[in-house]
Design an enzyme around this catalytic site. Structure first.
Site, PDB file in Angstrom:
ATOM      1  N   GLY A 209      80.675  44.624 -18.418  1.00 23.29           N
ATOM      2  CA  GLY A 209      80.001  43.763 -17.638  1.00 23.29           C
ATOM      3  C   GLY A 209      80.993  42.753 -17.142  1.00 23.29           C
ATOM      4  O   GLY A 209      81.454  41.885 -17.892  1.00 23.29           O
ATOM      5  N   GLY A 210      80.879  42.871 -15.893  1.00 24.02           N
ATOM      6  CA  GLY A 210      81.823  41.838 -15.024  1.00 24.02           C
ATOM      7  C   GLY A 210      80.893  40.825 -14.251  1.00 24.02           C
ATOM      8  O   GLY A 210      81.304  40.373 -13.074  1.00 24.02           O
TER       9      GLY A 210
ATOM     10  N   LYS B  26      65.589  31.342 -28.308  1.00 22.44           N
ATOM     11  CA  LYS B  26      65.912  31.338 -26.917  1.00 22.44           C
ATOM     12  C   LYS B  26      64.860  31.906 -25.906  1.00 22.44           C
ATOM     13  O   LYS B  26      64.631  31.442 -24.775  1.00 22.44           O
ATOM     14  CB  LYS B  26      67.322  32.196 -27.050  1.00 22.44           C
TER      15      LYS B  26
ATOM     16  N   ASN C 206      63.379  30.498 -22.610  1.00 20.60           N
ATOM     17  CA  ASN C 206      63.509  31.478 -21.007  1.00 20.60           C
ATOM     18  C   ASN C 206      62.006  31.684 -20.603  1.00 20.60           C
ATOM     19  O   ASN C 206      61.915  31.893 -19.341  1.00 20.60           O
ATOM     20  CB  ASN C 206      64.142  32.997 -21.337  1.00 20.60           C
TER      21      ASN C 206
ATOM     22  N   SER D 182      68.661  30.322 -14.278  1.00 19.70           N
ATOM     23  CA  SER D 182      69.122  31.732 -13.806  1.00 19.70           C
ATOM     24  C   SER D 182      67.945  32.544 -12.941  1.00 19.70           C
ATOM     25  O   SER D 182      68.326  33.018 -11.987  1.00 19.70           O
ATOM     26  CB  SER D 182      69.665  32.500 -14.948  1.00 19.70           C
TER      27      SER D 182
ATOM     28  N   GLY E   7      80.388  38.102 -18.698  1.00 19.13           N
ATOM     29  CA  GLY E   7      81.368  38.910 -19.257  1.00 19.13           C
ATOM     30  C   GLY E   7      82.715  38.091 -18.661  1.00 19.13           C
ATOM     31  O   GLY E   7      83.657  38.093 -19.561  1.00 19.13           O
TER      32      GLY E   7
ATOM     33  N   ASN F 285      65.664  22.255 -13.712  1.00 14.53           N
ATOM     34  CA  ASN F 285      65.048  22.222 -15.301  1.00 14.53           C
ATOM     35  C   ASN F 285      64.395  20.902 -15.560  1.00 14.53           C
ATOM     36  O   ASN F 285      63.174  20.801 -16.054  1.00 14.53           O
ATOM     37  CB  ASN F 285      66.019  22.533 -16.193  1.00 14.53           C
TER      38      ASN F 285
END
Lengths: 296, 296
Positions: free
Chosen positions: A7-8, A181, A185, A248, A12, A199
């Protein structure tokens, strides 16, 4: 040791940037173009006080025969089935696999893998991918790992050899770690995305905090949390520590990208169904985020 | 006849603009500055195909002794208590009062008035106030009136003397009429405000339509609607007819103004409480809109 990173994306690239001074790191990317760029121009790590360029080896995942002691799988949950499809061909049986996805819906897939050593991890860093070779490290957090099956294997070395600004720790109970977590989320991500706020606004604006409490109460029931108070305090703490951040999910809807709402609220809704706990707010927000995907 | 219009907002100015060619109209404003401007520079009515200037008389409400056969009360529900406080001093006992507020929470206040003839009305025009003397008529709809107590009195003349682009009709059952409007406002207004979309997007974007169905189902139970299918079809029809419009609540949050969420969702929540029907989505959206007020 030999480390593979599948994963890029932001996580990653960030992991590669910090590990490649100490280890023999290969990034496996989905697109040939990204692999070529990384090989040709190297990986760029940007922090608020400067940047550095890190030589790295990259290979397109499709044609790869992975050779590594530890493999980090740093793709979004919705891309995981594609990665797992040809997993037997792709990685050596003795390698420790480290899965870094948000949500918990994918854990049942991991249970089906033949691999002996399976580790799950959560990443609390703030980071975004500026371009195919550049990751910006916006918030220094940590990466916590926990054994899902088997043992850490060679991944244990990661704990003994601390890297500045990239602490890797271990947790005893993977379920506790992942749930904690997930709750953050499930509450912070959809609310910030739908309200389009940072946030910290969820705490600062009274009515938004009310929304957070209502949603938390529902998530708590759906997931049958033992210690609701601790979970709530954890959410508040995260909102305070990351007050100026855009989540995100907010960043994803703002850029018209696919979000992780299936992995996050989809899992909460499924847990509610299993336990016959109604989840009206999660469903409502699920549709809201789905509607926002790809619309900006 | 003599018509008084209390309120110099979009609906008050629009009503004045269309009635003042046929009747002796006085606008009662909250601010002296607006009354002075209207008296000095006249009222301006803008339509897509042109505009006209209408001479009008305006008086600040504070110092007024209202002299009228029909009085339209065209202020928002949250400003109504202030208007009603000194009502006995302000309007003649034989006048017909026409209340044009959204929501239904204020109806219990009307029941307490001494006035013999009380009428309630709903306004389906699109209009906004461009400045203190200018109203823009963006969508031609109609004004429907219904007797809440007593009879229409001289307001009956309004039905016999039709005005182009400003139809005034009468409905037999005030409760049906007000409920139908409330349901549309309760579903379309908060969703468009929170998602920041136009009315038509609620139909066009699949997941948004799902949200609308979930919210409608809750509102339907809280208000104990007899004919849910008809109410749903009415909502769909309104969204289609006003597809390109921004709802008043969206416009309010975008301009950082107070919204009518108390009158609308507040009433739905109160009805749910009375009937022991849970209203999680209404409460959630109520907080969302409250949080957005004054933040842009």
């Amino acid at each position: 040791m030999k480390i593979g990173i599948i994963g890029g994306g932001a996580i990653g690239l960030l992991t590669a940037a910090y590990l490649c001074n100490r280890h023999d790191v290969t990034i496996y990317t989905r697109r040939l173009a990204q692999a070529n760029l990384l090989n040709r121009e190297n990986l760029r790590l940007v922090r608020h006080n400067g940047e550095r360029t890190v030589p790295v080896r990259a290979v397109p995942l499709e044609e790869a025969q992975i050779d590594a002691d530890v493999v980090f799988i740093a793709v979004k949950q919705y891309d995981l089935p594609h990665v797992l499809e040809n997993s037997h061909r792709q990685w050596p049986p003795e390698a420790t696999l480290v899965f870094l996805q948000n949500g918990m819906g994918h854990l049942r897939w991991l249970a089906e893998l033949k691999q002996e050593n399976i580790v799950v991890g959560i990443v609390e860093h703030g980071a975004f991918k500026q371009d195919d070779r550049t990751v910006v490290h916006t918030g220094i957090g940590k990466m916590m790992l926990s054994v899902f099956r088997g043992h850490f294997g060679l991944a244990k070395q990661l704990f003994h050899d601390p890297i500045p600004r990239f602490f890797i720790g271990c947790e005893h109970d993977w379920r506790d770690m992942m749930t904690k977590k997930l709750v953050v989320n499930a509450v912070v991500n959809p609310l910030t995305a739908v309200l389009r706020v940072r946030n910290g606004d969820l705490l600062r604006v009274g009515p938004y905090q009310e929304m957070m409490k209502l949603l938390f109460s529902e998530v708590r029931s759906a997931l049958e949390l033992n210690d609701g108070e601790a979970a709530w305090n954890h959410i508040v703490q995260i909102c305070e520590k990351t007050a100026a951040n855009r989540s995100s999910m907010l960043a994803d809807v703002e850029r018209g990208r696919k979000t992780e709402v299936d992995a996050i609220l989809g899992y909460v809704i499924a847990c509610g169904e299993e336990r016959k706990v109604p989840t009206p707010l999660s469903r409502f927000l699920f549709h809201a985020v789905k509607g926002m995907e790809g619309r900006e």
